[in-house]
Design a protein around this motif. Structure first.
Motif, mmCIF file in Angstrom:
data_model
loop_
_atom_site.group_PDB
_atom_site.id
_atom_site.type_symbol
_atom_site.label_atom_id
_atom_site.label_comp_id
_atom_site.label_asym_id
_atom_site.label_seq_id
_atom_site.Cartn_x
_atom_site.Cartn_y
_atom_site.Cartn_z
ATOM 1 N N PRO A 1 23.588 40.076 4.325
ATOM 2 C CA PRO A 1 22.625 40.817 5.149
ATOM 3 C C PRO A 1 22.260 40.050 6.419
ATOM 4 N N LEU A 2 22.026 40.793 7.506
ATOM 5 C CA LEU A 2 21.691 40.168 8.782
ATOM 6 C C LEU A 2 20.496 39.222 8.652
ATOM 7 N N ILE A 3 19.455 39.689 7.981
ATOM 8 C CA ILE A 3 18.228 38.905 7.935
ATOM 9 C C ILE A 3 18.416 37.614 7.156
ATOM 10 N N SER A 4 19.318 37.597 6.180
ATOM 11 C CA SER A 4 19.573 36.368 5.419
ATOM 12 C C SER A 4 20.207 35.304 6.308
ATOM 13 N N LEU A 5 21.165 35.706 7.131
ATOM 14 C CA LEU A 5 21.774 34.762 8.061
ATOM 15 C C LEU A 5 20.766 34.287 9.095
ATOM 16 N N ILE A 6 19.922 35.194 9.550
ATOM 17 C CA ILE A 6 18.904 34.816 10.537
ATOM 18 C C ILE A 6 17.944 33.790 9.955
ATOM 19 N N LEU A 7 17.478 34.015 8.736
ATOM 20 C CA LEU A 7 16.533 33.073 8.114
ATOM 21 C C LEU A 7 17.175 31.704 7.905
ATOM 22 N N ALA A 8 18.438 31.671 7.514
ATOM 23 C CA ALA A 8 19.133 30.384 7.376
ATOM 24 C C ALA A 8 19.199 29.668 8.718
ATOM 25 N N GLY A 9 19.464 30.420 9.776
ATOM 26 C CA GLY A 9 19.510 29.813 11.098
ATOM 27 C C GLY A 9 18.167 29.291 11.544
ATOM 28 N N ARG A 10 17.117 30.034 11.244
ATOM 29 C CA ARG A 10 15.769 29.597 11.656
ATOM 30 C C ARG A 10 15.359 28.322 10.924
ATOM 31 N N LEU A 11 15.741 28.194 9.661
ATOM 32 C CA LEU A 11 15.413 26.969 8.928
ATOM 33 C C LEU A 11 16.140 25.770 9.532
ATOM 34 N N ALA A 12 17.397 25.938 9.904
ATOM 35 C CA ALA A 12 18.147 24.845 10.536
ATOM 36 C C ALA A 12 17.509 24.446 11.856
ATOM 37 N N ALA A 13 17.039 25.438 12.618
ATOM 38 C CA ALA A 13 16.445 25.159 13.924
ATOM 39 C C ALA A 13 15.075 24.502 13.808
ATOM 40 N N VAL A 14 14.431 24.633 12.662
ATOM 41 C CA VAL A 14 13.158 23.945 12.434
ATOM 42 C C VAL A 14 13.396 22.523 11.930
ATOM 43 N N VAL A 15 14.307 22.383 10.992
ATOM 44 C CA VAL A 15 14.544 21.076 10.370
ATOM 45 C C VAL A 15 15.087 20.062 11.373
ATOM 46 N N GLY A 16 16.008 20.478 12.244
ATOM 47 C CA GLY A 16 16.615 19.555 13.200
ATOM 48 C C GLY A 16 15.608 18.857 14.106
#
Length: 400
Positions: free
Chosen positions: A271-286
């Motif tokens: 699902p689109l939103i699942s990929l988006i949430l994974a991306g947002r977590l990476a962009a916060v953690v970095g």
């Protein structure tokens, strides 16, 4: 050449989008020389970035509805012609105000980005559009990586005007390519422009559209903060020369390309939103790890730019999927959705650029830049979670 009658190939969409991105960042290493050549302050010359972004936001609000009513093809061709002529004007400019005037007109090239997204949504279903847009974005992402390096090299070899000569040549090239390969894709046009505009409130009432749009805007907002603050970080903390600075500004694109490649592979199955949430977590953690290391006294060049790579990867998982999601809320208004969301992205980008330039100083540069990126990433994550909440609690709303 014969005028195109069939839908554009992906390479045409890639090139059109890439030129829009290239027009933003290729000349950035030349800003100090432009200021010196026109005997102007750096803040005034910086309007060539901030003012350009502001005008691009306005143009996208106009181009989207126009393309929904009259078609993608005529709007794109007219915009590319304006960009090519404006680039020539920048080359010939003899004063800072003439230069800035033609630089603002270059903003017409944003049509390549807006209308490429809309054309992809015209041609494919939601899942397929996300996958195709992921691959298109991955390929065109070479523009922000190579742009600053190319611009810096041209400046050193031939002077800053040579970059705008290249803009003119590329603009003419994309115009000719689009004429011969970009056939109309919008076959759901309203009978009149008035009828088209009367359907616009459908989009404004769609809450998912706003969730996706703000997720997209804050995701890219972190990128704007990075490209604005990185030159000062590089100069004040790491003593990098312009060529290495170009590499540093472009390095965020490495993560972006990988993220888009993953999107291309998974968008049909996840699902689109699942990929988006994974991306947002990476962009916060970095940036969170990077800021923590700087506060602990362990900051270094690799730490700062490594944080940017994580943000780029997160954006790669976000941009194509969020763009597809917001255009799928009301498919018959895909151009308007692309234009309005693009305007939101650029308007927020202008604010992020201005705010970063105001807040970042030589003393606080890496700390402040990473903090701004982190806050922007948190806001994007919150918007994505809002869309996820809508999917759970109101699954049938706004999905037509």
């Amino acid at each position: 050449m014969r005028a195109a009658q069939s839908a554009p190939h992906l390479v045409t969409l890639i090139v059109s989008t890439a030129l829009a991105v290239l027009s933003l960042n290729m000349f950035l290493p030349s800003l100090p020389r432009i200021a010196a050549d026109f005997d102007s302050s750096y803040s005034l010359v910086n309007l060539s970035l901030g003012g350009y972004l502001a005008l691009s936001a306005v143009l996208q609000l106009i181009m989207g509805p126009l393309s929904d009513r009259y078609g993608r093809r005529p709007v794109l061709l007219a915009s590319m012609l304006v960009f090519a002529l404006a680039s020539v004007g920048c080359v010939l400019a003899e004063s800072i105000w003439v230069f800035l005037g033609f630089r603002m007109l270059q903003g017409a090239v944003v049509a390549g980005q807006v209308l490429s997204r809309a054309a992809i949504r015209d041609m494919y279903s939601t899942a397929d559009a996300a996958s195709k847009l992921g691959y298109v974005t991955m390929a065109m992402a070479l523009a922000p990586m190579l742009g600053p390096m190319l611009g810096g090299a041209l400046d050193i070899a031939f002077g800053w005007r040579s970059g705008f000569v290249l803009y003119a040549v590329l603009g003419l090239g994309v115009l000719l390519l689009s004429w011969s390969d970009w056939g109309e894709t919008n076959h759901q046009r309203a009978a009149t422009f008035g009828a088209q505009m009367r359907s616009y409130p459908e989009l404004l009432r769609a809450r998912r559209f706003w969730g996706y749009s703000f997720c997209l805007a804050f995701s890219i907002g972190g990128f704007y903060a990075f490209i604005t603050g990185a030159p000062l970080v590089a100069a004040a903390w790491f003593d990098l020369n312009p060529a290495l600075l170009g590499v540093g500004i472009g390095i965020i694109t490495c993560g972006f390309m990988v993220g888009n490649f993953v999107t291309g592979l998974l968008a049909r199955r996840v699902p689109l939103i699942s990929l988006i949430l994974a991306g947002r977590l990476a962009a916060v953690v970095g940036p969170l790890i990077g800021l923590s290391l700087f506060l602990a006294g362990q900051g270094a060049t690799l730490v700062f730019f490594g944080s940017a790579i994580a943000v780029g990867f997160g954006n790669g998982l976000t941009v194509a999927n969020a763009s597809t999601g917001l255009m799928s809320v009301r498919p018959h208004l895909a151009g308007s959705a692309s234009g309005l969301s693009g305007a939101i992205v650029v308007a927020l980008g202008a604010l992020m650029t201005t705010g970063t330039g105001f807040l970042v100083t030589p003393d606080n540069a890496p700390f402040m830049v990473l903090t701004i990126i982190l806050l922007s990433s948190f806001c994007a994550l919150a918007a994505a979670l809002y869309v996820r909440w809508l999917d759970i609690h109101e699954p049938l709303e706004e999905t037509a």
